[in-house]
Design an enzyme around this catalytic site. Structure first.
Site, PDB file in Angstrom:
ATOM      1  NE  ARG A   1      -4.052  -2.010   2.025  1.00 47.92           N
ATOM      2  CZ  ARG A   1      -3.936  -3.112   2.766  1.00 47.92           C
ATOM      3  NH1 ARG A   1      -2.947  -3.209   3.631  1.00 47.92           N
ATOM      4  NH2 ARG A   1      -4.807  -4.085   2.633  1.00 47.92           N
TER       5      ARG A   1
ATOM      6  CE  LYS B   1      -0.824  12.644 -14.923  1.00 49.74           C
ATOM      7  NZ  LYS B   1      -1.097  13.602 -16.050  1.00 49.74           N
TER       8      LYS B   1
ATOM      9  CD  GLU C   1       6.903  16.858 -22.573  1.00 56.19           C
ATOM     10  OE1 GLU C   1       5.808  17.451 -22.494  1.00 56.19           O
ATOM     11  OE2 GLU C   1       7.035  15.761 -23.157  1.00 56.19           O
TER      12      GLU C   1
ATOM     13  CE  LYS D   1       4.544  17.584 -14.825  1.00 57.31           C
ATOM     14  NZ  LYS D   1       4.759  16.220 -15.273  1.00 57.31           N
TER      15      LYS D   1
ATOM     16  CD  GLU E   1      -3.927  15.257 -15.011  1.00 62.17           C
ATOM     17  OE1 GLU E   1      -4.078  14.147 -14.512  1.00 62.17           O
ATOM     18  OE2 GLU E   1      -3.324  15.456 -16.069  1.00 62.17           O
TER      19      GLU E   1
ATOM     20  NE  ARG F   1      -0.346  17.236 -13.004  1.00 63.71           N
ATOM     21  CZ  ARG F   1       0.108  16.517 -11.967  1.00 63.71           C
ATOM     22  NH1 ARG F   1      -0.343  16.751 -10.759  1.00 63.71           N
ATOM     23  NH2 ARG F   1       0.992  15.575 -12.150  1.00 63.71           N
TER      24      ARG F   1
ATOM     25  CG  ASN G   1      -2.325  17.865 -21.366  1.00 65.78           C
ATOM     26  OD1 ASN G   1      -1.407  17.099 -21.134  1.00 65.78           O
ATOM     27  ND2 ASN G   1      -3.485  17.826 -20.719  1.00 65.78           N
TER      28      ASN G   1
ATOM     29  CG  HIS H   1       1.242  16.613 -24.679  1.00 66.82           C
ATOM     30  ND1 HIS H   1       2.104  17.697 -24.667  1.00 66.82           N
ATOM     31  CD2 HIS H   1       1.932  15.593 -24.104  1.00 66.82           C
ATOM     32  CE1 HIS H   1       3.245  17.345 -24.079  1.00 66.82           C
ATOM     33  NE2 HIS H   1       3.162  16.072 -23.731  1.00 66.82           N
TER      34      HIS H   1
ATOM     35  CG  HIS I   1      -0.976  12.144 -26.576  1.00 67.07           C
ATOM     36  ND1 HIS I   1      -1.623  12.699 -25.495  1.00 67.07           N
ATOM     37  CD2 HIS I   1       0.269  11.843 -26.156  1.00 67.07           C
ATOM     38  CE1 HIS I   1      -0.799  12.726 -24.464  1.00 67.07           C
ATOM     39  NE2 HIS I   1       0.358  12.216 -24.830  1.00 67.07           N
TER      40      HIS I   1
ATOM     41  CG  HIS J   1       6.178  12.207 -25.797  1.00 72.96           C
ATOM     42  ND1 HIS J   1       4.814  12.142 -25.992  1.00 72.96           N
ATOM     43  CD2 HIS J   1       6.372  13.168 -24.849  1.00 72.96           C
ATOM     44  CE1 HIS J   1       4.217  13.012 -25.204  1.00 72.96           C
ATOM     45  NE2 HIS J   1       5.128  13.644 -24.489  1.00 72.96           N
TER      46      HIS J   1
HETATM   47  N1  LIG Z   1       4.866  10.436 -15.067  1.00 74.17           N
HETATM   48  C1  LIG Z   1       4.873  11.515 -15.811  1.00 74.17           C
HETATM   49  O1  LIG Z   1       4.496  12.601 -15.375  1.00 74.17           O
HETATM   50  C2  LIG Z   1       5.396  11.432 -17.211  1.00 74.17           C
HETATM   51  C3  LIG Z   1       5.675  12.597 -17.915  1.00 74.17           C
HETATM   52  C4  LIG Z   1       6.200  12.464 -19.187  1.00 74.17           C
HETATM   53  C5  LIG Z   1       6.437  11.211 -19.724  1.00 74.17           C
HETATM   54  N2  LIG Z   1       6.144  10.099 -19.002  1.00 74.17           N
HETATM   55  C6  LIG Z   1       6.408   8.771 -19.540  1.00 74.17           C
HETATM   56  O2  LIG Z   1       7.800   8.659 -19.788  1.00 74.17           O
HETATM   57  C7  LIG Z   1       8.007   7.706 -20.810  1.00 74.17           C
HETATM   58  C8  LIG Z   1       9.017   8.249 -21.780  1.00 74.17           C
HETATM   59  O3  LIG Z   1      10.176   8.631 -21.070  1.00 74.17           O
HETATM   60  P1  LIG Z   1      11.620   8.527 -21.686  1.00 74.17           P
HETATM   61  O4  LIG Z   1      11.645   9.232 -22.987  1.00 74.17           O
HETATM   62  O5  LIG Z   1      12.584   8.923 -20.640  1.00 74.17           O
HETATM   63  O6  LIG Z   1      11.682   6.986 -22.075  1.00 74.17           O
HETATM   64  P2  LIG Z   1      12.621   5.769 -21.676  1.00 74.17           P
HETATM   65  O7  LIG Z   1      12.676   5.601 -20.205  1.00 74.17           O
HETATM   66  O8  LIG Z   1      12.134   4.610 -22.441  1.00 74.17           O
HETATM   67  O9  LIG Z   1      14.072   6.200 -22.219  1.00 74.17           O
HETATM   68  C9  LIG Z   1      14.260   6.354 -23.593  1.00 74.17           C
HETATM   69  C10 LIG Z   1      15.354   5.414 -24.121  1.00 74.17           C
HETATM   70  O10 LIG Z   1      16.633   5.895 -23.702  1.00 74.17           O
HETATM   71  C11 LIG Z   1      17.370   4.886 -23.042  1.00 74.17           C
HETATM   72  N3  LIG Z   1      18.130   5.576 -22.016  1.00 74.17           N
HETATM   73  C12 LIG Z   1      17.641   6.170 -20.928  1.00 74.17           C
HETATM   74  N4  LIG Z   1      18.605   6.817 -20.285  1.00 74.17           N
HETATM   75  C13 LIG Z   1      19.749   6.624 -20.974  1.00 74.17           C
HETATM   76  C14 LIG Z   1      21.085   7.057 -20.803  1.00 74.17           C
HETATM   77  N5  LIG Z   1      21.416   7.873 -19.814  1.00 74.17           N
HETATM   78  N6  LIG Z   1      22.004   6.639 -21.696  1.00 74.17           N
HETATM   79  C15 LIG Z   1      21.644   5.859 -22.734  1.00 74.17           C
HETATM   80  N7  LIG Z   1      20.396   5.434 -22.964  1.00 74.17           N
HETATM   81  C16 LIG Z   1      19.452   5.817 -22.076  1.00 74.17           C
HETATM   82  C17 LIG Z   1      16.331   3.937 -22.522  1.00 74.17           C
HETATM   83  O11 LIG Z   1      16.878   2.625 -22.378  1.00 74.17           O
HETATM   84  C18 LIG Z   1      15.281   3.995 -23.616  1.00 74.17           C
HETATM   85  O12 LIG Z   1      15.611   3.119 -24.637  1.00 74.17           O
HETATM   86  C19 LIG Z   1       6.649   7.423 -21.421  1.00 74.17           C
HETATM   87  O13 LIG Z   1       6.206   6.156 -21.005  1.00 74.17           O
HETATM   88  C20 LIG Z   1       5.748   8.505 -20.837  1.00 74.17           C
HETATM   89  O14 LIG Z   1       4.407   8.061 -20.658  1.00 74.17           O
HETATM   90  C21 LIG Z   1       5.647  10.201 -17.763  1.00 74.17           C
HETATM   91 ZN   LIG Z   2       4.780  15.013 -22.928  1.00 74.27          ZN
END
Ligand SMILES: NC(=O)c1ccc[n+]([C@@H]2O[C@H](COP(=O)([O-])OP(=O)(O)OC[C@H]3O[C@@H](n4cnc5c(N)ncnc54)[C@H](O)[C@@H]3O)[C@@H](O)[C@H]2O)c1
Ligand SMILES: [Zn+2]
Ligand SMILES: NC(=O)c1ccc[n+]([C@@H]2O[C@H](COP(=O)([O-])OP(=O)(O)OC[C@H]3O[C@@H](n4cnc5c(N)ncnc54)[C@H](O)[C@@H]3O)[C@@H](O)[C@H]2O)c1
Ligand SMILES: [Zn+2]
Lengths: 366, 366
Positions: free
Chosen positions: B123, B144, B186, B228, B238, B242, B246, B249, B253, B266
């Protein structure tokens, strides 16, 4: 209709208790401004669905709600990640949105599963509980929701307070007798930890309760919820006081772990556990009448007060040590100080526990 | 080392940003009184593990922590219920208790997955983020956490604020260039919605940022997180403000949904989306320089500003209508008012959106 407010600041919510309340679900939904625009979903189990789902669904549809439903197989095995995923899928397919509600119609299993879905669907939507077991008076207070992991019970979950609880005592009429007794065991626990007067009342009204007299039941559920509610509102995130709710549960859980299939249900196991705690309290010099009263009370309700002889003492102790509450030769136990009051003791010696288990097996006179 | 406090009352937490911070993890753990007694678990992905897991693990072990780790395959597919269950199993087998922490070492995927495990293991236990992508500056603020359902992205999750965020800019050196640009998209978004001065700074420091200059990166991440953080602290759950996050987005999306495998990441999709929003803003009579500046900015960062010609306009619109933000011929959009300020408009006509998509495909001059 009785009404109790579980006082948790901005997460406070009411528990409505009374005969025929499912009939009034639409009014209560209206009172809580549950939006008619967003679809809602009732989660129930396959034993309860034929009895009460149609009723609840038609009452809500009558008030203009778009009502979906999903039934899971009866029993603890439905509190699994597999079933969680299936309920999630159903919720998505039903088009539930951020203003939707998930309604649990059923016992603790349905409540815990549906509540965890509500806690995590789109990061949390409204949750409404319609308990249909006596034991669920316990799960209707405190917002603990969870599913089981293959390796450990209630391991995956959240705190997610319901919007309201609609407790229709009429639904309890179809409960199997064993579930009635089991649920009453937890009601009595709430008396034993907090309220001697309520314990006396339970003893005097055992007959009415076992015959599911609506007035008596409503009162008992109200008082049980009230105690739990008071404790929880002092300690929402389970950091201290809330531990007193575990009276009888350290031994009880171990017995459940060691018992064969269907040998002990939860309320039975903790009844034995509470008798055990009463025995332990004597080691701290507390009155032996605590044990006498506790034992007689559970006997009166037809609940077991002895450990089945075939269960191995070592196996029971072993199961207890897997419990988180054990450290370095000492165990943490909830110990009655007198009827209606308990304390947390972290200085219970393992050998005392062994002796008490032996006593509970009837090998020694208590 | 820069430090930013995400201000959320009793759930407030700091983001530490600087070069080589993983080396200082033990001190930061000490500062936050992360207990040494309870085992901890690092969740990472298979590309990141060989680069940084050993370092972090040995630093923490050096400070007396019992450190377990679990690597998931790289990429979005790891944000699944299946992987969630596997991480849970690993956590149970590692003996994590209620005082344990789960540490996400990686990008948004690792953060979202590990964070949802932390939110629901027993939990809810402590969660610490060590982001290794630029995009993760976004996920490190706001709490999130989520996994995807087969039918919908981020459908299953919670709000669970981290204990702290340790952002080591050195780890960004190994990021593939495409991920660098995507993450910066972003960052720039946070300027566009809130802070014209920061947008100007980004334009002037595009070279340094693209060359991963540590000072410039730390500043940009700090400013991005700050915007942010301000928005989130006004609206943790949200319900209103908030939504301005977007920007770009809705179109973005839809493009991601329609794009072929690996065609758009993205940050690329939302760059195009932000150019689209700038075009839409002209329909409301806002300055055309918004569009000019936005487009030039993304071009400078090597980000796409056009929709690949083969993507069907109808398919893109279709994908948008599946989005929650659409109702009755009108769409809800974040619209720039000038550079550094946006507004939420719920009166965007579907035909305008169609025209803008055509413009973005280069079929009409903007
Ligand atoms: N929780 C939130 O508020 C929020 C906000 C924005 C995005 N997201 C989520 O984040 C995800 C995308 O994030 P991301 O772009 O970081 O994706 P990711 O974690 O998949 O990283 C992108 C790629 O880079 C590689 N990588 C990461 N760090 C590295 C490093 N230092 N050196 C070499 N390779 C590296 C990873 O293995 C992966 O292949 C999505 O699932 C999205 O929904 C969440
Ligand atoms: Zn985004
Ligand atoms: N969340 C909490 O705070 C909390 C507290 C206590 C117990 N629990 C959980 O509750 C569960 C046990 O609850 P329970 O005993 O209610 O179990 P349950 O939901 O499985 O119900 C017991 C049985 O009675 C049947 N049943 C339920 N209502 C009925 C009715 N009105 N008529 C006929 N049959 C009916 C069910 O189909 C089931 O077979 C456990 O999983 C336990 O972990 C949770
Ligand atoms: Zn219990």
């Amino acid at each position: 209709m009785r009404q109790l407010i579980v006082d948790l600041g901005e997460r406070s919510y009411p528990i409505y208790i009374g005969e025929g309340l499912l009939e009034q679900a639409a009014q209560l939904f209206g009172k809580h401004a549950i939006p008619v625009k967003s679809p809602i979903m009732i989660v129930t189990d396959e034993s309860i669905a034929p009895l009460y789902l149609g009723k609840l669904q038609s009452v809500l549809e009558g008030a203009g709600y778009t009502v979906h439903s999903f039934s899971v197989p009866s029993g603890e095995t439905s509190k699994s990640l597999e079933m969680y995923e299936r309920v999630m899928t159903a919720a998505i397919q039903a088009g539930l949105d951020r203003h939707s509600s998930i309604i649990a119609l059923g016992g603790g299993v349905t409540g815990d599963l549906a509540g965890f879905v509500a806690a995590t669907y789109m990061r949390g939507i409204r949750f409404i509980q319609c308990p249909t077991t006596i034991l669920a008076h316990d799960s209707s207070v405190g917002g603990k929701v969870a599913v089981n992991h293959k390796l450990a019970k209630n391991m995956i979950g959240a705190f997610h307070q319901p919007e309201m609880v609609i407790y229709d005592t009429l639904t309890l009429k179809t409960l199997p007798m064993r579930e009635v007794r089991s649920g009453l065991s937890e009601v009595i626990k709430h008396g034993l930890i907090w309220d001697r007067g309520f314990v006396d009342w339970c003893r005097e009204h055992a007959e009415q309760l076992l015959h599911l007299d609506s007035e008596a039941l409503a009162y008992a559920l109200y008082e049980g919820c009230k105690v739990k509610s008071y404790v929880v509102s002092q300690d929402e995130r389970e950091s201290g006081l809330r531990a007193i709710l575990n009276l009888g549960h350290t031994i009880g859980h171990a017995l459940e772990a060691v018992a064969g299939y269907n040998e002990l249900v939860h309320g039975e196991a903790i009844a034995i556990g509470m008798v055990g705690s009463a025995l332990l309290s004597q080691r701290f010099g507390y009155e032996s009448e605590i044990h006498r009263i506790t034992k007689q009370l559970f006997e009166r309700f037809g609940l077991p007060v002895q450990i089945p002889a075939h269960m191995e003492t070592d196996a029971i102790l072993e199961a207890m040590m897997h419990d988180k509450k054990f450290k370095e030769g000492q165990m943490v136990f909830v110990i009655p100080v007198h009827i209606g009051k308990v304390e947390i003791r972290s200085d219970v010696k393992v050998e005392w526990v062994r002796e008490v288990i032996e006593q509970l097996k009837g090998k020694e006179r208590a």
